[in-house]
Design an enzyme around this catalytic site. Structure first.
Site, PDB file in Angstrom:
ATOM      1  N   HIS A   1     -31.636 -10.902   4.957  1.00  0.00           N
ATOM      2  CA  HIS A   1     -32.636  -9.826   5.029  1.00  0.00           C
ATOM      3  C   HIS A   1     -33.407  -9.706   3.718  1.00  0.00           C
ATOM      4  O   HIS A   1     -32.890 -10.037   2.646  1.00  0.00           O
ATOM      5  CB  HIS A   1     -32.015  -8.489   5.458  1.00  0.00           C
TER       6      HIS A   1
ATOM      7  N   ASP B   1     -38.410  -0.040  -0.304  1.00  0.00           N
ATOM      8  CA  ASP B   1     -37.744   0.728   0.745  1.00  0.00           C
ATOM      9  C   ASP B   1     -37.090   1.996   0.214  1.00  0.00           C
ATOM     10  O   ASP B   1     -36.989   2.203  -0.998  1.00  0.00           O
ATOM     11  CB  ASP B   1     -36.712  -0.146   1.489  1.00  0.00           C
TER      12      ASP B   1
ATOM     13  N   GLU C   1     -34.034  -6.698   8.766  1.00  0.00           N
ATOM     14  CA  GLU C   1     -32.819  -7.405   9.195  1.00  0.00           C
ATOM     15  C   GLU C   1     -33.197  -8.547  10.136  1.00  0.00           C
ATOM     16  O   GLU C   1     -34.325  -8.588  10.647  1.00  0.00           O
ATOM     17  CB  GLU C   1     -31.882  -6.419   9.914  1.00  0.00           C
TER      18      GLU C   1
ATOM     19  N   ASN D   1     -27.166 -11.854   4.957  1.00  0.00           N
ATOM     20  CA  ASN D   1     -27.649 -12.312   6.274  1.00  0.00           C
ATOM     21  C   ASN D   1     -29.125 -12.721   6.223  1.00  0.00           C
ATOM     22  O   ASN D   1     -29.756 -12.906   7.261  1.00  0.00           O
ATOM     23  CB  ASN D   1     -27.442 -11.215   7.327  1.00  0.00           C
TER      24      ASN D   1
HETATM   25  C1  F6R Z   1     -33.457  -3.446  -2.029  1.00  0.00           C
HETATM   26  C2  F6R Z   1     -33.567  -4.265  -0.847  1.00  0.00           C
HETATM   27  C3  F6R Z   1     -32.471  -5.124  -0.309  1.00  0.00           C
HETATM   28  C4  F6R Z   1     -31.680  -5.852  -1.385  1.00  0.00           C
HETATM   29  C5  F6R Z   1     -30.600  -6.741  -0.756  1.00  0.00           C
HETATM   30  C6  F6R Z   1     -29.731  -7.358  -1.831  1.00  0.00           C
HETATM   31  O1  F6R Z   1     -34.645  -2.728  -2.269  1.00  0.00           O
HETATM   32  O2  F6R Z   1     -34.603  -4.224  -0.276  1.00  0.00           O
HETATM   33  O3  F6R Z   1     -33.001  -6.061   0.591  1.00  0.00           O
HETATM   34  O4  F6R Z   1     -32.550  -6.628  -2.159  1.00  0.00           O
HETATM   35  O5  F6R Z   1     -29.814  -6.006   0.114  1.00  0.00           O
HETATM   36  O6  F6R Z   1     -29.002  -6.353  -2.470  1.00  0.00           O
HETATM   37  P1  F6R Z   1     -28.176  -6.629  -3.797  1.00  0.00           P
HETATM   38  O7  F6R Z   1     -29.164  -7.036  -4.836  1.00  0.00           O
HETATM   39  O8  F6R Z   1     -27.519  -5.328  -4.135  1.00  0.00           O
HETATM   40  O9  F6R Z   1     -27.224  -7.718  -3.457  1.00  0.00           O
END
Ligand code: F6R
Length: 241
Positions: free
Chosen positions: A137, A67, A142, A135
């Site tokens: 995701h 992303d 989401e 959550n």
């Molecule tokens: C990052 C991504 C997000 C993260 C998620 C966890 O490319 O796609 O889904 O993997 O938000 O983030 P952290 O690792 O910072 O807790």
């Protein structure tokens, strides 16, 4: 789904890297699916160390990232491209032309999504690295995102923007949109390694592994993938015991 519970964050990185190392040694032309965020940085450190020690090479490796924010100028230190360069690509022998991050500055974002979907379909990751949101995701998918979605534009929730405001000088600078691989793109990967640490992830990890498969917890779809390894620390994994 195989679940490995490690002592701490450092061990998550080391264990995740054993799978990565094996792939890189056995298939020097592999494609890697990569994630940003804090969860995979320990793994990236291990990958850098292996590369510097001459155990692995990335000369013929391709990467696709999950992303990117929409609208941040090239070189901005909060772009996911910058993150990947800073945390991995600048420290290994990879050709950056072989690394893809969605283009959040494309004039036609719909076309950029379609191109990315096509690129991933032609370059299916041998290993896809994932983190997970509290959550449930995965990438920017989401709760509520259909499981059959391909790369698409998402409107960031106000809470997500507020969470990320600390990385910007003001909330107004936080992008309102992002471009993300869809769950259908992610599920094509031959193997998925999801890494998570900390108590804040424990409910999401439980729902992902033991809850119903539902778009309320996007990561729960991983129960239907044939080759998933989840590597967590004791805090993130404590509801599984
Ligand atoms: C990052 C991504 C997000 C993260 C998620 C966890 O490319 O796609 O889904 O993997 O938000 O983030 P952290 O690792 O910072 O807790």
């Amino acid at each position: 789904m195989r679940i490995i519970i490690e002592k701490d964050y450092q061990d998550i990185g080391k264990t995740a890297n054993t799978f990565m190392r094996e792939l890189l040694i056995n298939n020097p032309n592999a494609t890697l699916g990569l994630a940003t965020g804090s969860s995979p940085v320990g793994l990236y450190k291990e990958m850098i160390a292996d590369n510097k020690a001459g155990i692995t090479t990335f000369k013929n490796i391709k990467t696709v990232n999950l992303d990117e924010y929409v609208g941040l100028p090239e070189g901005h230190d909060q772009t996911y491209r910058y993150f990947m360069n800073d945390n991995l690509f600048n420290h290994i022998d990879i050709d950056k032309n072989n690394t893809r991050v969605p283009n959040g500055m494309a004039e036609n974002l719909e076309n950029a999504c379609k191109e990315y979907t096509d690129y991933v379909a032609k370059n299916i990751p041998d290993i896809q690295i994932l983190g997970i949101g509290s959550n449930g995701h995965i990438a920017f998918n989401e709760p509520g995102t259909p499981f059959d979605a391909h790369t698409h534009i998402v409107t960031l929730k106000e809470g997500t923007r507020q969470d990320n405001a600390r990385f910007f000088s003001s909330i107004d600078e936080v992008p309102t949109h992002a471009i993300t691989m869809g769950i259908a793109d992610i599920m094509q990967a031959k193997m998925i390694i999801l890494v998570a640490n900390g108590i804040g992830k424990s409910k999401a990890i439980y729902d992902m592994a033991k809850g119903p498969v539902t778009t309320d917890c996007p990561a729960s779809i991983l129960q239907s993938h044939p080759n998933v390894v989840v590597i967590v620390d004791e805090s993130a994994g404590y509801l599984l015991k």
